[in-house]
Motif scaffolding. Structure first.
Motif, mmCIF file in Angstrom:
data_model
loop_
_atom_site.group_PDB
_atom_site.id
_atom_site.type_symbol
_atom_site.label_atom_id
_atom_site.label_comp_id
_atom_site.label_asym_id
_atom_site.label_seq_id
_atom_site.Cartn_x
_atom_site.Cartn_y
_atom_site.Cartn_z
ATOM 1 N N LEU A 45 44.224 59.827 -20.864
ATOM 2 C CA LEU A 45 43.328 59.530 -21.978
ATOM 3 C C LEU A 45 43.294 58.027 -22.218
ATOM 4 O O LEU A 45 44.335 57.399 -22.400
ATOM 5 C CB LEU A 45 43.815 60.253 -23.238
ATOM 6 C CG LEU A 45 42.964 60.084 -24.502
ATOM 7 C CD1 LEU A 45 41.671 60.859 -24.357
ATOM 8 C CD2 LEU A 45 43.744 60.549 -25.729
ATOM 9 N N PRO A 46 42.101 57.407 -22.211
ATOM 10 C CA PRO A 46 42.031 55.964 -22.484
ATOM 11 C C PRO A 46 42.474 55.667 -23.916
ATOM 12 O O PRO A 46 42.062 56.353 -24.857
ATOM 13 C CB PRO A 46 40.552 55.633 -22.290
ATOM 14 C CG PRO A 46 39.964 56.789 -21.540
ATOM 15 C CD PRO A 46 40.767 57.980 -21.914
ATOM 16 N N ASP A 47 43.327 54.653 -24.077
ATOM 17 C CA ASP A 47 43.735 54.269 -25.428
ATOM 18 C C ASP A 47 42.547 53.668 -26.181
ATOM 19 O O ASP A 47 42.335 53.960 -27.358
ATOM 20 C CB ASP A 47 44.884 53.254 -25.368
ATOM 21 C CG ASP A 47 46.172 53.897 -24.886
ATOM 22 O OD1 ASP A 47 46.347 55.108 -25.108
ATOM 23 O OD2 ASP A 47 46.988 53.197 -24.263
ATOM 24 N N ARG A 48 41.796 52.818 -25.487
ATOM 25 C CA ARG A 48 40.626 52.191 -26.112
ATOM 26 C C ARG A 48 39.420 52.460 -25.214
ATOM 27 O O ARG A 48 39.395 52.053 -24.054
ATOM 28 C CB ARG A 48 40.842 50.689 -26.272
ATOM 29 C CG ARG A 48 41.995 50.320 -27.205
ATOM 30 C CD ARG A 48 42.295 48.839 -27.120
ATOM 31 N NE ARG A 48 42.616 48.420 -25.756
ATOM 32 C CZ ARG A 48 42.912 47.168 -25.410
ATOM 33 N NH1 ARG A 48 42.914 46.210 -26.314
ATOM 34 N NH2 ARG A 48 43.196 46.874 -24.150
ATOM 35 N N LEU A 49 38.425 53.119 -25.781
ATOM 36 C CA LEU A 49 37.213 53.477 -25.037
ATOM 37 C C LEU A 49 36.009 52.861 -25.729
ATOM 38 O O LEU A 49 35.808 53.063 -26.932
ATOM 39 C CB LEU A 49 37.054 54.996 -24.974
ATOM 40 C CG LEU A 49 35.785 55.517 -24.291
ATOM 41 C CD1 LEU A 49 35.825 55.244 -22.790
ATOM 42 C CD2 LEU A 49 35.601 57.014 -24.565
ATOM 43 N N VAL A 50 35.212 52.118 -24.975
ATOM 44 C CA VAL A 50 33.936 51.615 -25.487
ATOM 45 C C VAL A 50 32.831 52.444 -24.848
ATOM 46 O O VAL A 50 32.791 52.599 -23.621
ATOM 47 C CB VAL A 50 33.745 50.122 -25.175
ATOM 48 C CG1 VAL A 50 32.314 49.691 -25.484
ATOM 49 C CG2 VAL A 50 34.726 49.281 -25.986
ATOM 50 N N VAL A 51 31.953 52.991 -25.683
ATOM 51 C CA VAL A 51 30.825 53.795 -25.221
ATOM 52 C C VAL A 51 29.560 52.977 -25.419
ATOM 53 O O VAL A 51 29.257 52.559 -26.542
ATOM 54 C CB VAL A 51 30.725 55.129 -25.986
ATOM 55 C CG1 VAL A 51 29.535 55.935 -25.487
ATOM 56 C CG2 VAL A 51 32.010 55.919 -25.845
ATOM 57 N N LEU A 52 28.849 52.752 -24.325
ATOM 58 C CA LEU A 52 27.609 51.980 -24.389
ATOM 59 C C LEU A 52 26.438 52.952 -24.409
ATOM 60 O O LEU A 52 26.119 53.588 -23.407
ATOM 61 C CB LEU A 52 27.510 51.046 -23.181
ATOM 62 C CG LEU A 52 26.360 50.034 -23.168
ATOM 63 C CD1 LEU A 52 26.411 49.147 -24.404
ATOM 64 C CD2 LEU A 52 26.412 49.197 -21.900
ATOM 65 N N GLY A 53 25.796 53.103 -25.574
ATOM 66 C CA GLY A 53 24.669 54.023 -25.718
ATOM 67 C C GLY A 53 24.916 55.023 -26.829
ATOM 68 O O GLY A 53 25.926 55.736 -26.832
#
Length: 740
Positions: free
Chosen positions: A405-413
């Protein structure tokens, strides 16, 4: 505007003004022409050159200025000059007038439009250079649009006027002949009984049948033209070759096999396509796991106390893959072969409209078929962002390979995919930042719908960045081996400010683009639209009469059920199009975003109705009023129904709330079969259920349209039955009567 253009505008405006102010438009009626027919005949007998010249000039001017009355002039020409001379005179006059109309439009508007819409017009002009003459010819034969519209629109293209003239001369000739002949028959009437003459009846029958006959002629011409360009096989191995084994390709193959057609399905990867392997099925399994985690966190509100859930992401992904495995047999090779579909593994390309070359592990094979259906799907769109190629980007395709599981996830959109996955990862424990360039999430929905979802995402600790543009990806100097997304947005003072969003993984969810490359379509002249989807008409036929497309590759809706809807039309139109074709309707196409709360819509949104100038009434029902929602503690959201003003016919419905996708089905059924709100209100719904929201919405609409005058009379009637005296005025409402 140059002096020459200004002068031309003034001359045209003056000519049009004179036409209407002089009452000429009223003179060009059938009754007036019949009344003056004898005088015209006398003029023709005494001075034929002047009459023919004047008639020719008037016809040219009317056609050039797109004035009304050309059809009646055609009929009059038949009555005056007969079929032979009438056809010659009117054919040349109409063509010359049409060419002048195109020239006027070109002179006044083409340069201005090309400056503003250069990209769009270049694509149109490319098609005109390749197929323009034939396309214009079919429009002239089958007047889908009025001839004056064709004149003006074609004048804005780069078609040579010489080509426009001769194609119009030939294309308008059959239709002109039909109307001139009708005029000739009318001119020969000497009594009212003559209206039933066989010749006149045949002329009017030809006018009615001409579009159908012309359509058949055009279809034959297209096939002959196609055969002239390519070597058509003497016989075919298959009725249909379907390229692509996703939801659209599977349904098209199923339909064709069900009617006993010989069909082969070509798939280069895995059957089931995106929906089964990387889209609908795995995403809903992930959403369910995330929802369970959130339910554990919120259990205390119901008096059930539990600790913070422990997320084992490997087991979550194992659950996702298990869901895919269990659904997989529905789309398996074995199932479709048992249905009579030949399944071939390999990469397909078209040698010509009838030959499909397949390159697979077993070598190369060429399939021949009467029709080809392209259902090659779409792939995630990845932006050309500086620094993006230096990282391992996540998309909806490769996301399912994650093991940690990514600790920090940026979602573009901030569309449906971004919102669904962003919320799910936040609930599973990631720190999620969601970046959307627009001013709201879910750009296709109404703002109040998006606001409810945004509020919930923020409660789930998703950092929502609206009105934010991604600028670049760069290494994060603060932490070795990590990166950050640099974004820009306007601050409270209106100034553009930069911000850095550090991440461990970046998920790109800005939409999908059609998979059209590598199939040889460009060489065959099959064009794509501006959004990259294949250019097909509303029966899903491409420029090649035997090549069709459906699903994500055809657009405009990249939804599994939209793909299946199109696939039925593509298969049926391909197999039986010679007899009847079905146009695809999206009027009652539902769409659901599976966030919490869910967002569901069918038909028009309020924003779309306003943009298209469609008048509507809006009925809004808050789910906080629904007993089932209160009992479950899920009161956020509402139902919004758009109806025709003063009527109960549904134009669209938007729902945001728990189970919105399930509640939407009733409105979709109603729109599909023309069921209004009155009938929904009259349908018994079980209590207490979520489906009662539909009935409650119908009840609110009915209450807003209750018959006040009738209710006033009823109030007086019941007062009279009770023996009471009432001073309620005739027609007063019950509320007014009560005050009195």
């Amino acid at each position: 505007m140059t002096k020459r253009r200004l002068l031309l505008v003034l001359v045209i405006g003056l000519a049009i003004a004179v036409f209407f102010l002089s009452g000429a438009d009223e003179a060009f009626t059938l009754s007036n022409l019949q009344a003056e027919q004898a005088r015209f005949q006398a003029w023709l007998a005494s001075d034929p050159v002047t009459v023919i010249g004047a008639f020719f000039a008037i016809y040219v001017v009317m056609a050039a200025l797109s004035l009304p009355g050309a059809t009646l002039l055609t009929v009059l020409g038949g009555a005056l000059f007969g079929l032979g001379w009438g056809l010659v005179i009117i054919s040349f006059a109409s063509t010359l007038g049409a060419t002048l109309a195109a020239l006027i439009a070109r002179t006044l508007l083409r340069t201005l439009l090309e400056r503003r819409f250069a990209v769009q017009l270049e694509r149109i002009n490319a098609g005109i250079r390749r197929e323009g003459a034939f396309y214009l010819f079919t429009l002239r034969l089958i007047p889908i649009f009025p001839f004056f519209v064709i004149n003006l629109v074609m004048g804005l293209t780069r078609m040579r006027l010489r080509t426009f003239y001769w194609v119009s001369q030939l294309g308008m000739l059959p239709g002109t002949a039909v109307f001139v002949n009708a005029g000739r028959e009318l001119g020969e009437l000497d009594s009212l009984s003559g209206i039933l003459s066989p010749g006149l009846l045949a002329s009017f029958a030809l006018i009615g049948l001409f579009p159908w006959l012309a359509r058949a002629v055009v279809a034959i011409a297209k096939r002959r033209r196609l055969a002239a360009r390519f070597a058509r096989p003497a016989h075919f191995e298959h009725d249909i070759v379907v390229i692509g084994g996703g939801s659209a390709g599977l349904v098209a193959s199923y339909i064709a096999a069900a009617v006993q057609a010989k069909v082969v399905l070509v798939e280069r990867d895995r059957l089931g396509g995106d929906c089964l392997n990387t889209g609908c099925v795995p995403s809903k399994a992930l959403i369910r796991a995330a929802r369970v985690a959130q339910e554990v966190r919120e259990a205390a509100r119901y008096g059930v106390h539990a600790a913070e859930p422990q997320i084992d992401f490997r087991e979550v992904m194992a659950h996702v893959r298990q869901a895919v495995r269990e659904v997989e047999p529905h789309d398996s090779r074995e199932r479709y072969e048992s249905l009579g579909v030949e399944v071939v593994a390999g990469r397909a390309s078209l040698d010509d409209p009838w030959r499909v070359r397949v390159e697979g592990a077993d070598g190369e094979r060429v399939l021949t078929a009467r029709h080809v259906i392209i259902a090659s799907g779409a792939r995630p769109r990845v932006p050309d962002l500086p620094g993006l190629d230096e990282i391992d980007v996540l998309t909806s395709d490769n996301l399912w390979q994650l093991e940690t599981l990514p600790d920090r996830l940026v979602v573009l959109g901030g569309g449906p995919i971004g919102c669904e996955l962003g919320q799910s990862f936040a609930r599973l424990g990631s720190k999620v930042s969601l970046v959307e360039m627009g001013e709201q999430l879910l750009p296709r929905e109404d703002a109040e719908v998006a606001d409810v979802l945004q509020h919930r995402l923020e409660l789930d600790d998703v950092a929502v960045w609206l009105g934010t543009r991604a600028v670049r990806v760069e290494a994060d100097a603060a932490e070795h081996g990590t990166h950050a997304l640099v974004v820009q947005r306007r601050d409270a003072g209106g100034e553009i400010a930069e911000a850095r969003l550090p991440f461990d993984r970046l998920l790109v969810a800005i939409g999908r683009q059609a998979s059209v490359s590598g199939m040889g379509l460009e060489a065959l002249g099959v064009e794509t639209r501006a959004d990259g989807t294949l250019a097909v008409d509303d029966t899903l036929q491409s420029v090649l009469p035997n090549v069709w497309a459906c699903g994500d590759v055809a657009g405009p809706y990249q939804l599994t059920h939209a793909s299946a809807h199109q696939a039925w039309h593509a298969a049926v139109n391909a197999l039986f199009g010679e007899f009847r074709r079905f146009r695809v309707s999206y009027r009652a196409l539902p769409a659901v975003t599976f966030t919490e709360p869910e967002v569901a819509r069918v038909g028009l949104s309020e924003r779309e109705a306003q943009a298209r100038g469609i008048a509507c009434e809006v009925t809004r029902y808050a789910l906080s009023e629904l007993d089932r929602a209160i009992a479950e503690g899920r009161q956020e959201g509402f139902v919004k129904v758009l109806t025709v003003p003063g009527k109960d016919r549904i134009l669209g419905a938007s729902i945001v709330g728990h189970g919105a996708g399930e509640m939407l089905a009733e409105f979709t059924l109603a729109m599909t079969h023309g069921i209004g709100l009155n009938k929904l209100l009259g349908t018994v719904h079980p209590y207490p259920t979520w489906s009662e929201a539909a009935k409650a919405s119908a009840g609110m609409w009915k209450n807003a349209h209750k018959p006040e005058r009738l209710l006033g009379w009823l109030a007086r009637y019941f007062a009279w039955r009770r023996g009471e005296r009432t001073t309620a005025r005739r027609g007063a409402s019950p509320r007014k009567a009560a005050r009195q």
